[in-house]
Design a protein around this motif. Sequence first.
Motif, PDB file in Angstrom:
ATOM      1  N   MET A   1       3.520 -23.540  -9.845  1.00 57.74           N
ATOM      2  CA  MET A   1       4.778 -22.816  -9.874  1.00 57.74           C
ATOM      3  C   MET A   1       5.723 -23.407  -8.843  1.00 57.74           C
ATOM      4  SD  MET A   1       3.457 -18.901 -10.360  1.00 57.74           S
ATOM      5  CE  MET A   1       2.374 -18.461 -11.718  1.00 57.74           C
ATOM      6  N   ALA A   2       6.555 -24.321  -9.340  1.00 59.19           N
ATOM      7  CA  ALA A   2       7.390 -25.097  -8.433  1.00 59.19           C
ATOM      8  C   ALA A   2       8.375 -24.240  -7.649  1.00 59.19           C
ATOM      9  CB  ALA A   2       8.151 -26.152  -9.235  1.00 59.19           C
ATOM     10  N   TRP A   3       8.856 -23.169  -8.286  1.00 57.93           N
ATOM     11  CA  TRP A   3       9.848 -22.341  -7.586  1.00 57.93           C
ATOM     12  C   TRP A   3       9.256 -21.639  -6.371  1.00 57.93           C
ATOM     13  CZ3 TRP A   3       9.066 -17.065  -7.269  1.00 57.93           C
ATOM     14  CH2 TRP A   3       8.124 -16.509  -8.150  1.00 57.93           C
ATOM     15  N   LEU A   4       7.948 -21.306  -6.442  1.00 62.04           N
ATOM     16  CA  LEU A   4       7.309 -20.703  -5.271  1.00 62.04           C
ATOM     17  C   LEU A   4       7.252 -21.697  -4.118  1.00 62.04           C
ATOM     18  CD1 LEU A   4       4.302 -18.710  -6.799  1.00 62.04           C
ATOM     19  CD2 LEU A   4       6.269 -17.772  -5.584  1.00 62.04           C
ATOM     20  N   GLU A   5       6.883 -22.916  -4.423  1.00 62.59           N
ATOM     21  CA  GLU A   5       6.815 -23.932  -3.379  1.00 62.59           C
ATOM     22  C   GLU A   5       8.204 -24.227  -2.820  1.00 62.59           C
ATOM     23  OE1 GLU A   5       4.001 -24.736  -2.111  1.00 62.59           O
ATOM     24  OE2 GLU A   5       3.104 -23.447  -3.647  1.00 62.59           O
ATOM     25  N   GLU A   6       9.217 -24.188  -3.691  1.00 62.74           N
ATOM     26  CA  GLU A   6      10.592 -24.407  -3.234  1.00 62.74           C
ATOM     27  C   GLU A   6      11.013 -23.307  -2.265  1.00 62.74           C
ATOM     28  OE1 GLU A   6      14.334 -26.102  -2.781  1.00 62.74           O
ATOM     29  OE2 GLU A   6      12.494 -26.913  -3.663  1.00 62.74           O
ATOM     30  N   CYS A   7      10.682 -22.082  -2.600  1.00 63.77           N
ATOM     31  CA  CYS A   7      11.003 -20.953  -1.708  1.00 63.77           C
ATOM     32  C   CYS A   7      10.336 -21.128  -0.348  1.00 63.77           C
ATOM     33  CB  CYS A   7      10.551 -19.643  -2.341  1.00 63.77           C
ATOM     34  SG  CYS A   7      11.548 -19.088  -3.735  1.00 63.77           S
ATOM     35  N   ARG A   8       9.050 -21.447  -0.388  1.00 63.36           N
ATOM     36  CA  ARG A   8       8.325 -21.608   0.873  1.00 63.36           C
ATOM     37  C   ARG A   8       8.855 -22.813   1.648  1.00 63.36           C
ATOM     38  NH1 ARG A   8       3.678 -19.852  -2.633  1.00 63.36           N
ATOM     39  NH2 ARG A   8       3.205 -17.740  -1.938  1.00 63.36           N
ATOM     40  N   GLY A   9       9.262 -23.866   0.924  1.00 59.83           N
ATOM     41  CA  GLY A   9       9.814 -25.033   1.589  1.00 59.83           C
ATOM     42  C   GLY A   9      11.127 -24.733   2.279  1.00 59.83           C
ATOM     43  N   GLN A  10      11.842 -23.726   1.798  1.00 56.62           N
ATOM     44  CA  GLN A  10      13.100 -23.313   2.417  1.00 56.62           C
ATOM     45  C   GLN A  10      12.884 -22.271   3.517  1.00 56.62           C
ATOM     46  OE1 GLN A  10      16.152 -24.589   1.796  1.00 56.62           O
ATOM     47  NE2 GLN A  10      15.219 -26.033   0.363  1.00 56.62           N
ATOM     48  N   GLY A  11      11.623 -21.982   3.817  1.00 57.76           N
ATOM     49  CA  GLY A  11      11.326 -21.006   4.873  1.00 57.76           C
ATOM     50  C   GLY A  11      11.416 -19.564   4.430  1.00 57.76           C
ATOM     51  N   LEU A  12      11.469 -19.336   3.122  1.00 59.52           N
ATOM     52  CA  LEU A  12      11.553 -17.973   2.609  1.00 59.52           C
ATOM     53  C   LEU A  12      10.160 -17.374   2.440  1.00 59.52           C
ATOM     54  CD1 LEU A  12      14.223 -18.488  -0.194  1.00 59.52           C
ATOM     55  CD2 LEU A  12      14.601 -17.609   2.121  1.00 59.52           C
ATOM     56  N   GLN A  13      10.085 -16.054   2.581  1.00 61.33           N
ATOM     57  CA  GLN A  13       8.849 -15.353   2.290  1.00 61.33           C
ATOM     58  C   GLN A  13       8.904 -14.822   0.863  1.00 61.33           C
ATOM     59  OE1 GLN A  13       7.682 -12.447   5.203  1.00 61.33           O
ATOM     60  NE2 GLN A  13       7.448 -13.996   6.792  1.00 61.33           N
ATOM     61  N   VAL A  14       7.764 -14.822   0.206  1.00 61.94           N
ATOM     62  CA  VAL A  14       7.670 -14.413  -1.198  1.00 61.94           C
ATOM     63  C   VAL A  14       6.994 -13.049  -1.281  1.00 61.94           C
ATOM     64  CG1 VAL A  14       6.693 -14.982  -3.454  1.00 61.94           C
ATOM     65  CG2 VAL A  14       7.563 -16.810  -1.969  1.00 61.94           C
ATOM     66  N   ALA A  15       7.556 -12.181  -2.138  1.00 62.78           N
ATOM     67  CA  ALA A  15       6.992 -10.843  -2.307  1.00 62.78           C
ATOM     68  C   ALA A  15       6.784 -10.544  -3.778  1.00 62.78           C
ATOM     69  CB  ALA A  15       7.910  -9.797  -1.691  1.00 62.78           C
ATOM     70  N   ILE A  16       5.721  -9.816  -4.070  1.00 62.47           N
ATOM     71  CA  ILE A  16       5.551  -9.194  -5.384  1.00 62.47           C
ATOM     72  C   ILE A  16       6.083  -7.777  -5.271  1.00 62.47           C
ATOM     73  CG2 ILE A  16       3.874  -8.249  -7.008  1.00 62.47           C
ATOM     74  CD1 ILE A  16       2.110 -10.620  -6.481  1.00 62.47           C
ATOM     75  N   TYR A  17       7.015  -7.443  -6.159  1.00 62.36           N
ATOM     76  CA  TYR A  17       7.613  -6.103  -6.178  1.00 62.36           C
ATOM     77  C   TYR A  17       7.087  -5.397  -7.422  1.00 62.36           C
ATOM     78  CZ  TYR A  17      11.328  -2.600  -5.610  1.00 62.36           C
ATOM     79  OH  TYR A  17      12.040  -1.432  -5.419  1.00 62.36           O
ATOM     80  N   ALA A  18       6.280  -4.385  -7.220  1.00 58.09           N
ATOM     81  CA  ALA A  18       5.553  -3.784  -8.339  1.00 58.09           C
ATOM     82  C   ALA A  18       5.846  -2.296  -8.482  1.00 58.09           C
ATOM     83  CB  ALA A  18       4.048  -3.982  -8.145  1.00 58.09           C
ATOM     84  N   SER A  19       6.237  -1.880  -9.687  1.00 53.17           N
ATOM     85  CA  SER A  19       6.264  -0.457 -10.012  1.00 53.17           C
ATOM     86  C   SER A  19       4.823   0.002 -10.199  1.00 53.17           C
ATOM     87  CB  SER A  19       7.064  -0.200 -11.285  1.00 53.17           C
ATOM     88  OG  SER A  19       8.436  -0.433 -11.083  1.00 53.17           O
ATOM     89  N   THR A  20       4.536   1.192  -9.731  1.00 57.01           N
ATOM     90  CA  THR A  20       3.149   1.650  -9.777  1.00 57.01           C
ATOM     91  C   THR A  20       2.958   2.833 -10.721  1.00 57.01           C
ATOM     92  OG1 THR A  20       3.608   2.860  -7.727  1.00 57.01           O
ATOM     93  CG2 THR A  20       2.467   0.740  -7.529  1.00 57.01           C
ATOM     94  N   LEU A  21       3.383   4.019 -10.324  1.00 54.08           N
ATOM     95  CA  LEU A  21       3.065   5.203 -11.120  1.00 54.08           C
ATOM     96  C   LEU A  21       4.134   5.535 -12.153  1.00 54.08           C
ATOM     97  CD1 LEU A  21       1.528   7.489  -8.347  1.00 54.08           C
ATOM     98  CD2 LEU A  21       0.382   5.908  -9.904  1.00 54.08           C
TER      99      LEU A  21
END
Length: 231
Positions: A1-21
């Motif tokens: 997943m190239a976009w994840l590596e791009e985000c991390r390469g830019q110093g960004l933190q990645v989050a999963i945003y999940a609806s639950t109930l």
Amino acid sequence: MAWLEECRGQGLQVAIYASTLVQGGDLARVHPEWLSTDALDSSGVSQLSDDPSNEAGGESLFFDPGIPRMSEFMLGLLSESLKQLKPNWLILDTLRYPIPDGTEKSGTHWEQSAGYHLISRKAFEREQGVDPAVLVKEASKTREPLGEERFKQLRRAWDDWRRQRVNSFLSGVREMLQREHAGCRLACVGYPDPVYARDVLFQDWPAWIRSNLLDALILPNYSTRQDGEVL
């Protein structure tokens, strides 16, 4: 997943945003048997549509946290997503009971009408000896033989039971992160009014903070009006 590596390469933190109930229609269509009901057995199933564009909005599609299999499934889904994406954060939204339409108010007590799935009712009845639905739909008949104090105690116990189901789900997520994804931090979106969150939505986020269940809490920019009515 190239976009994840791009985000991390830019110093960004990645989050999963999940609806639950509170769920959208896609997952609810797969498992409609997990949708909660009110004391009169009315559920969000009627809101499902073969055409998602025609689906009703709101919070009627609510997965009942009193169903153990549902909680196991959701934990597995979150774990699989974490394994694939390896995010810095897991952010849980709608980890609460639904915001009622025109919240019912009885005296000074705000009522939560959801959570009466048969599995939840039977579990509570095994602990307390009373079906919680009877306390609502047959209140006038049950109050007198039980006595006023016992009746109120059971109503409070039912609220506490549902609140604990949300607490248990969050504890399960925290334990899963510590066991399988130690580098991932946990955040939750909380309803801004802590009293309404705890008493109506059964989302006791102040207690979660005190118990170190969260690494961060996100409070959206909406709250109560000056006249006390919930937005």
